[in-house]
Design a protein around this motif. Structure first.
Motif, PDB file in Angstrom:
ATOM      1  N   GLY A   1       0.945  -0.906  -0.073  1.00  0.00           N
ATOM      2  CA  GLY A   1       0.002  -0.279  -0.113  1.00  0.00           C
ATOM      3  C   GLY A   1       0.264   1.146  -0.488  1.00  0.00           C
ATOM      4  O   GLY A   1       0.277   2.273   0.034  1.00  0.00           O
ATOM      5  N   LYS A   2       2.312   0.685  -0.390  1.00  0.00           N
ATOM      6  CA  LYS A   2       3.404   2.067   0.290  1.00  0.00           C
ATOM      7  C   LYS A   2       2.872   2.709  -2.011  1.00  0.00           C
ATOM      8  O   LYS A   2       4.567   2.565  -2.158  1.00  0.00           O
ATOM      9  N   LEU A   3       1.877   3.337  -2.406  1.00  0.00           N
ATOM     10  CA  LEU A   3       1.670   4.047  -3.370  1.00  0.00           C
ATOM     11  C   LEU A   3       3.070   5.567  -3.993  1.00  0.00           C
ATOM     12  O   LEU A   3       2.829   5.495  -4.566  1.00  0.00           O
ATOM     13  N   SER A   4       4.082   5.854  -2.628  1.00  0.00           N
ATOM     14  CA  SER A   4       4.483   7.212  -2.857  1.00  0.00           C
ATOM     15  C   SER A   4       5.924   6.698  -3.538  1.00  0.00           C
ATOM     16  O   SER A   4       6.180   7.653  -3.479  1.00  0.00           O
ATOM     17  N   HIS A   5       5.281   5.200  -3.243  1.00  0.00           N
ATOM     18  CA  HIS A   5       7.125   4.989  -3.514  1.00  0.00           C
ATOM     19  C   HIS A   5       7.586   4.354  -4.907  1.00  0.00           C
ATOM     20  O   HIS A   5       6.678   4.595  -6.240  1.00  0.00           O
TER      21      HIS A   5
ATOM     22  N   ALA B   1       1.720   5.890  -9.352  1.00  0.00           N
ATOM     23  CA  ALA B   1       1.158   7.742  -9.317  1.00  0.00           C
ATOM     24  C   ALA B   1       0.090   8.144  -9.880  1.00  0.00           C
ATOM     25  O   ALA B   1      -0.583   8.333  -9.222  1.00  0.00           O
ATOM     26  N   GLU B   2      -0.780   7.456 -10.405  1.00  0.00           N
ATOM     27  CA  GLU B   2      -1.957   6.550 -10.934  1.00  0.00           C
ATOM     28  C   GLU B   2      -2.840   6.415  -9.711  1.00  0.00           C
ATOM     29  O   GLU B   2      -3.846   6.421  -9.681  1.00  0.00           O
TER      30      GLU B   2
ATOM     31  N   HIS C   1      -6.054   8.409  -7.788  1.00  0.00           N
ATOM     32  CA  HIS C   1      -7.180   7.553  -7.556  1.00  0.00           C
ATOM     33  C   HIS C   1      -7.288   7.268  -6.198  1.00  0.00           C
ATOM     34  O   HIS C   1      -8.476   7.615  -5.857  1.00  0.00           O
ATOM     35  N   ARG C   2      -6.619   7.065  -5.122  1.00  0.00           N
ATOM     36  CA  ARG C   2      -6.234   7.300  -3.702  1.00  0.00           C
ATOM     37  C   ARG C   2      -6.678   8.689  -3.024  1.00  0.00           C
ATOM     38  O   ARG C   2      -7.444   8.427  -2.026  1.00  0.00           O
ATOM     39  N   GLU C   3      -5.971   9.495  -4.009  1.00  0.00           N
ATOM     40  CA  GLU C   3      -6.539  11.419  -3.423  1.00  0.00           C
ATOM     41  C   GLU C   3      -7.451  10.665  -3.883  1.00  0.00           C
ATOM     42  O   GLU C   3      -8.509  11.848  -2.700  1.00  0.00           O
TER      43      GLU C   3
ATOM     44  N   ARG D   1     -14.110  10.660   0.084  1.00  0.00           N
ATOM     45  CA  ARG D   1     -14.829  10.000   1.123  1.00  0.00           C
ATOM     46  C   ARG D   1     -14.677  11.347   2.233  1.00  0.00           C
ATOM     47  O   ARG D   1     -16.351  11.016   2.767  1.00  0.00           O
ATOM     48  N   GLN D   2     -13.874  11.949   2.220  1.00  0.00           N
ATOM     49  CA  GLN D   2     -13.950  13.298   3.040  1.00  0.00           C
ATOM     50  C   GLN D   2     -15.249  13.999   3.030  1.00  0.00           C
ATOM     51  O   GLN D   2     -16.299  14.380   3.375  1.00  0.00           O
TER      52      GLN D   2
END
Length: 537
Positions: free
Chosen positions: A231-235, A257-258, A262-264, A270-271
């Motif tokens: 789950g470390k998508l910033s790697h 990055a994609e 999508h998570r952001e 969600r927020q």
């Protein structure tokens, strides 16, 4: 990886070319040895054929019956052998064009030419001699002697020596070519051993390099895959360049990055959804609170109605019962009782009106029929309605405002008249005897001097409102101590109704009070000149 594969392909191609070159050299050397052996064999056959021809002549000399055609066949065979030797000589020259080979070719060609002439001369001489013998009619013994003499004369020892020399020379050539073949095979053997060693070393070096070159990118790709799995998508995989691993790393980084975007976006959505749910929950809570407030107000309204209606009704019933009890009374007593009943009934009607107005305010049911209303005329009518009460209480009313036509507002005239009536009723009720009540209508302007609102001011010089009670005068059923002492029959609902009516018209109602009296200020927005003259929505 492409470079390594290209290197391996180059090694394979080099090995194939080396094999082809070695095969060509070996094949050429084998052909040279074969041609040299065939030439030597040819000369030996030529010698053997010459010897068989001599044997045939010897048999003729001995008187052995022989076939005369055998001589011609042997001579033809010798001619064929000579022609084959010429062809082989040319092949030998084509396979080896060195200076020694050229010189040997010349000597071989000269020997073959001499042998050819000798064999031809032998044939001509033998044929001529045989013709002479046959023409003279010699016996067969003399005929054979003549042919032997002719053969010896044609040979003259030269053919024998020439053939022997060529056999010796060609035998040496065969040995020489065999030695050369052995040398070539040894050279090819060592060449292949050296090439095998070089290829093995190059393959080993390439394998080591390939292994090291693969290890780091594969480790980085594995770490990147594990990071994405956790789950470390910033790697991001730190591989740069233009090779295949860098291309895969760029694709994986783009995918990460994609996914991160999508998570952001999902987090933002969600927020946003949580905020929307919180807002809806807050709205529902507010609605529930409003419902509870309305229910509380309804309960309080019923309590107010019960309380406010019970007292006047009890008073009216009591006055009537007392008046009707006992013997007949003088007309003056009946008149006084009826006067008290009328006063109480009037008070009851006022209380009912206040309660109904408050009920409408509680239920947000103040339906307004909006139209353009002239506040100058409305203020004058309100002063006229309260004049009788003011006269009864010994109060003085100020002059009505002048009709200017500039104080037009959008509102319900009945509700606005009720609002002004409440303000004037309070002013007259809580004024001291011989006091004065005034009502003024003025225009309020902005910084540029343009009128924006109407300000209605009701002033009195009555008992005033204490400072600590001034903030609560708009609460329902609130009455200050001085107010209760001065006028005990009030309900405490008037100012609350007045503010509700002011708010419904988009205006403001404020009270300013001191020991010299009270000042009520009503502010209402002016209506647009384009809307004057007709009902408003």
């Amino acid at each position: 990886m492409t470079l390594v594969l290209s290197l391996f392909a180059s090694i394979v191609v080099f090995a194939a070319l080396l094999a082809a070159a070695s095969l060509a050299v070996s094949e050429r050397q084998v052909l040279r040895g074969r041609v040299a052996s065939d030439i030597a064999t040819g000369f030996i056959q030529l010698s053997a054929q010459k010897q068989r021809l001599r044997t045939w002549i010897a048999q003729v000399q001995l008187g052995v019956k022989v076939d005369d055609g055998a001589r011609a066949e042997l001579q033809s065979a010798m001619q064929g052998t000579l022609q084959r030797l010429k062809v082989l000589s040319v092949q030998a020259m084509e396979l080896d064009s060195g200076s020694f080979a050229v010189e040997e070719y010349r000597r071989r060609s000269a020997a073959l030419a001499t042998l050819e002439e000798s064999i031809a001369e032998l044939g001509r001489t033998a044929a001529k001699a045989q013709a002479q013998v046959t023409g003279r009619g010699l016996p067969s013994g003399q005929h054979s002697l003549l042919l032997a003499r002719v053969f010896d004369m044609a040979d003259d020892g030269e053919m024998r020596m020439l053939i022997a020399e060529n056999i010796a020379r060609e035998g040496a050539a065969v040995q020489r070519e065999r030695a050369a073949a052995d040398t070539t095979l040894a050279w090819v053997r060592w060449l292949w051993l050296g090439a095998a060693a070089v290829l093995a070393g190059a393959t080993l070096i390439a394998a080591v390099y390939f292994g090291r070159a693969l290890r780091y990118p594969l480790l980085q790709l594995n770490e990147g895959a594990q990071a994405l799995q956790s789950g470390k998508l910033s790697h991001r995989i730190p591989l740069v360049g233009h090779d295949e691993f860098a291309s895969v790393a760029q694709s994986v980084n783009a995918l990460a990055a994609e996914l991160e975007q999508h998570r952001e976006r999902e987090s933002v959505q969600r927020q946003r959804l949580e905020d929307l749910v919180a807002a809806r929950t807050a709205e529902l809570a507010d609605a529930l609170a409003s419902l509870r407030k309305v229910d509380s107000q309804r309960r309080r309204l019923f309590a107010d109605i019960s309380h406010e209606l019970r007292t006047p009704t009890t008073v009216i019933r009591g006055e009537a019962e007392i008046t009707l009890r006992g013997i007949d009374k003088p007309a003056s007593e009946y008149r006084e009782a009826l006067g008290r009943i009328v006063s109480t009934a009037r008070q009851l009607g006022a209380v009912i009106d206040d309660l109904l107005a408050m009920a409408r305010s509680d239920m947000d049911g103040l339906s307004l029929v909006r139209e353009a209303v002239d506040m100058d005329e409305l203020a004058a009518d309100a002063l006229a309605q309260v004049s009788a009460t003011a006269t009864r209480l010994g109060l003085r009313l100020g002059p009505p405002p002048a009709s200017t036509g500039q104080h037009m507002v959008s509102g319900d005239s009945l509700r606005l008249r009720q609002l002004l009536g409440v303000l004037l009723d309070n002013a007259t009720r809580y004024s001291r005897p011989c006091g004065q009540v005034t009502l003024t209508v003025e225009s309020e302007t902005d910084s540029a001097g343009h009128p924006i609102a109407v300000q209605v001011v009701v002033s009195d010089d009555g008992i005033g409102i204490p400072t600590d009670e001034l903030g609560r005068v708009f609460e329902r059923r609130f009455r200050g101590t001085a107010a209760r002492e001065h006028s005990p029959d009030g309900s405490g609902l008037g100012l609350s109704i007045a503010r509700a009516l002011a708010d419904a018209h988009g205006g403001q109602l404020q009270l300013h009070s001191n020991q010299a009296g009270t000042r009520a200020v009503l502010r209402l927005p002016l209506v647009s000149q384009a809307l004057i003259g007709g009902p408003l929505a």
